[in-house]
Design an enzyme around this catalytic site. Structure first.
Site, mmCIF file in Angstrom:
data_model
loop_
_atom_site.group_PDB
_atom_site.id
_atom_site.type_symbol
_atom_site.label_atom_id
_atom_site.label_comp_id
_atom_site.label_asym_id
_atom_site.label_seq_id
_atom_site.Cartn_x
_atom_site.Cartn_y
_atom_site.Cartn_z
ATOM 1 N N GLU A 7 1.291 -7.182 6.685
ATOM 2 C CA GLU A 7 0.844 -6.084 7.441
ATOM 3 C C GLU A 7 0.779 -6.226 8.952
ATOM 4 O O GLU A 7 0.784 -5.093 9.414
ATOM 5 C CB GLU A 7 -0.810 -6.234 7.043
ATOM 6 C CG GLU A 7 -0.919 -5.547 5.610
ATOM 7 C CD GLU A 7 -0.914 -6.440 4.702
ATOM 8 O OE1 GLU A 7 -1.171 -6.343 3.398
ATOM 9 O OE2 GLU A 7 -0.258 -7.505 4.594
ATOM 10 N N GLU A 24 -2.192 -9.051 -2.777
ATOM 11 C CA GLU A 24 -3.413 -9.038 -2.902
ATOM 12 C C GLU A 24 -4.130 -8.956 -4.339
ATOM 13 O O GLU A 24 -5.010 -9.463 -4.748
ATOM 14 C CB GLU A 24 -4.337 -7.853 -1.806
ATOM 15 C CG GLU A 24 -4.174 -8.600 -0.235
ATOM 16 C CD GLU A 24 -4.619 -7.530 0.627
ATOM 17 O OE1 GLU A 24 -5.735 -8.082 1.411
ATOM 18 O OE2 GLU A 24 -4.184 -6.342 0.587
ATOM 19 N N ALA A 47 0.812 -1.297 0.014
ATOM 20 C CA ALA A 47 -0.005 -0.175 0.076
ATOM 21 C C ALA A 47 1.029 1.359 0.034
ATOM 22 O O ALA A 47 2.113 1.229 0.401
ATOM 23 C CB ALA A 47 -0.956 0.132 1.220
ATOM 24 N N GLY A 95 -0.855 -5.196 -0.347
ATOM 25 C CA GLY A 95 -1.595 -5.158 -1.340
ATOM 26 C C GLY A 95 -1.048 -5.698 -2.699
ATOM 27 O O GLY A 95 -2.058 -6.026 -3.386
#
Length: 698
Positions: free
Chosen positions: A125, A105, A63, A102
């Site tokens: 995370e 993901e 992210a 992310g």
């Protein structure tokens, strides 16, 4: 079209390329660009399959952390992932570098994944006090099964491409990411292979649905070391949703948990620690553009516990070492210990089976200081006395090549004084490693009065290269960490004279989150060390001296402040110690009182914070966050409390200053009076963080 994401057509394949250096983080622009390009590729009848790839040195590495705590900008990541997942055309992620957070993901929402063999894939995370918030906890168990998913999500460590292939996280290891992915798409189209949407594929979690112990055992193994932390347990629960709930429901619950963690005090502290570590790499007062000197080879003087551990750190990073001792016997012993350490790690599966031999081959053990000649960096790790250190540095001048950096691994001594014994004080600095040096992450880099800027940059750069967290500090007794620790030690000792027992003090400190209390730590280090040092300086410490006189030196003699059963390191309270303390107090005419846990905590922590304020005032540390980095990585300060200076801000500086004044009067100890800086900040209702903000603004 987005500036940072573009779509190109290679025959029947649409290639979506993210180009947002340095790490292709998922900023609003990147999210919007991927969404737009995937929509266009889906709408283009000439495109039959889609490759999602990244320019530069890495796939999407996570992210955009700068967006944390700010109002969300559309599109949300889940919207982007839905677009990818629902594409009627196959979407293949082409992974090189790191696919983290992310980034992984995004890859999990693609129908297939390929990676180069050096790639790393992970969901870290949890290290920021969070969990994956865009389906990672729901898709990863479906990709690799719940056991590996728990390991990756609850532990936060990435896996390599080989392990990813073995467990079905990627379909193929390819040479070039984009070309490899294009070839893979052509193969899919030729075979008319159906799309695999992880959300619809429960085959890998079926066994855990039937027998939940598969999942619970994996969680128990991974959360063993998570004392005090919230995120690992929340992350484990979220993986559980993948097993127990339909995909959409699991996704909703994951999102709720993510948002709850995002606003938690722990996650704020852990994110602060992440930025503090980055900030510590910026060296105050060094001209911009100062380059590091090249370091191809390192010489280490002393093959004892510290020297050996430091040598291991360099060999672990593939840097050749000349390890120098004064005699064959010491050298042999030091080399043997390193070999044993690595073999034990290999036996546990921590490093490959061939790693011990490879790493030992990088260490050339020799006798005689004259062997430092070809080193670009010399680290002295000899006995901790000024006379010995000065003698060594005096000799180095004759043998070391010009421009080599000369570092002392001292934990207390004055580097300016050491530098005077050479003709090149500009090359001298401190590199204070923490024991065991091959494990502990901190390296306090001590800038002396005459240290050249490029020598300092060299030390910081090399520390990072060997996976240490560098913190630049100034010259003073004990630098940052040990200087603050000394204040805690002083109070711990005083508390025994007032009626507290070692086990009560230690229990308060470990409940706060420290790995050990001061008395258990003393037993581990050996109480005879402090005893000898006190005798040298003509200082008495009645209780500690009485223990040593009774032959209680700590773990090595099976008894110190605690007793230890044979072969065990577990400290057990000892009635004999209580009796010895009572007798000492009686002899000194001291009265015992009941000391509350609250008082113990305040007297353990507040004097350290006070010392931290003095350290900032004197310019020994450039920023409050540098002090926090020292404590997080050198002393086991709990990461969910951010560091002592960060924690002080959360407690309130006025409260701390007031309590210190009270204790100064009650215990008749003027050294506890609040430092001028602490007093000033408290009076103005400010925080230590405000200092950093002000200096940035200036």
């Amino acid at each position: 079209m987005s500036e940072v994401v573009k779509l190109e057509r290679h025959d029947e394949i649409g290639v979506v390329t993210v180009n947002s250096p340095p790490v292709n983080a998922l900023s609003a622009a990147v999210r919007g660009g991927i969404l737009e390009c995937v929509k266009q590729a889906v709408a283009d009848p000439a495109i039959k399959g889609i490759v999602l790839t990244c320019a530069g040195r890495t796939f999407i590495a996570g992210a955009d952390i700068t967006e944390f705590g700010k109002p969300p900008k559309p599109p949300g990541l889940n919207e982007v992932l839905s677009e990818i997942e629902n594409s009627p055309k196959p979407v293949v992620a082409a992974i090189h570098g790191n696919a983290l957070g992310g980034g992984l993901e995004v890859a999990l929402a693609c129908h297939f994944r390929v990676a180069v063999k050096e790639a790393k894939l992970g969901l870290p995370e949890v290290k920021l006090g969070l969990l994956p918030g865009a389906g990672g906890t729901q898709r990863l168990p479906r990709a690799v099964g719940p056991e590996l998913a728990v390991k990756m999500i609850v532990g936060g460590d990435p896996i390599g491409a080989a392990e990813a292939l073995k467990n079905g996280l990627i379909e193929e290891i390819v040479e070039g990411p984009t070309l490899g992915a294009e070839a893979f798409v052509r193969k899919l189209l030729a075979e008319k292979r159906p799309l695999r949407r992880l959300r619809d594929d429960d085959s890998k979690i079926a066994a855990a649905k039937a027998d939940r112990s598969i999942f619970t055992n994996a969680v128990a193994a991974m959360t063993k070391k998570s004392r005090g932390l919230e995120a690992p347990f929340a992350a484990a629960d979220a993986v559980g949703y993948a097993i127990d709930l339909p995909f959409e429901e699991g996704l909703k619950k994951e999102r709720e948990t993510f948002l709850k963690l995002l606003t938690s005090e722990q996650s704020k502290a852990q994110r602060y620690a992440f930025f503090a570590e980055r900030e510590a790499n910026k060296i105050a007062g060094v001209p911009e553009g100062t380059k590091s000197r090249p370091v191809e080879r390192v010489a280490i003087l002393g093959a004892g516990t510290m020297g050996g551990g430091i040598a291991m750190s360099f060999a672990n990073a593939g840097i050749p070492v000349t390890l120098i001792e004064t005699g064959e016997e010491q050298l042999k012993r030091g080399m043997g210990i390193m070999q044993k350490n690595w073999e034990a790690t290999a036996a546990r599966g921590g490093i490959p089976a061939d790693a011990p031999a490879k790493r030992m081959a990088l260490i050339n053990g020799v006798v005689g200081i004259e062997n430092v000649g070809n080193a670009d960096l010399v680290i002295e790790a000899v006995f901790e006395t000024m006379a010995v250190k000065k003698e060594v540095f005096g000799k180095l001048d004759q043998y070391v090549k010009p421009g080599a950096v000369l570092a002392s691994n001292t934990s207390y001594l004055n580097i300016d004084e050491i530098a005077k014994s050479t003709k090149r004080p500009q090359d001298v600095l401190g590199m204070h490693f923490f024991s065991p040096a091959n494990v502990m992450k901190l390296c306090e880099i001590v800038r002396a009065d005459k240290t050249a800027p490029d020598a300092l940059v060299t030390a910081v750069t090399i520390a990072r290269k060997i996976a240490k967290v560098p913190a630049v500090v100034g010259v003073c007794d004990g630098f940052v960490g040990n200087r603050m620790l000394a204040q805690r030690g002083k109070q711990a000792e005083k508390l025994l004279f007032e009626g507290a027992l070692p086990q009560q003090v230690d229990a308060v400190v470990t409940k706060f989150g420290m790995p050990m209390g001061p008395f258990a730590m003393g037993d581990l280090a050996g109480l005879d060390i402090g005893w000898r040092s006190r005798k040298d300086r003509g200082i008495k410490s009645e209780i500690a001296d009485a223990l040593c006189e009774a032959g209680r030196f700590g773990q090595k003699t099976g008894k110190g402040y605690y007793k230890y059963e044979a072969g065990s390191r577990a400290p057990l309270p000892d009635p004999e110690v209580e009796k010895l303390i009572d007798e000492t107090l009686l002899r000194l005419g001291r009265k015992k009182r009941v000391v509350s846990d609250e008082e113990i905590l305040e007297r353990m922590m507040y004097p350290m914070i006070n010392e931290g304020a003095k350290i900032l005032e004197e310019g020994i540390a450039a920023r409050p966050s540098d002090i926090d980095v020292v404590w997080l990585y050198g002393y086991g300060w709990p990461i969910y409390r951010g560091g002592p200076m960060y924690w002080a801000d959360t407690v309130g500086l006025k409260h701390i200053a007031d309590r210190l004044s009270v204790y100064a009067k009650e215990t008749n100890d003027p050294s506890l009076e609040p430092a001028p800086l602490l007093k000033k900040l408290a009076a103005e209702g400010k925080t230590f963080a405000s200092l950093a903000a002000e200096s940035k603004a200036a």
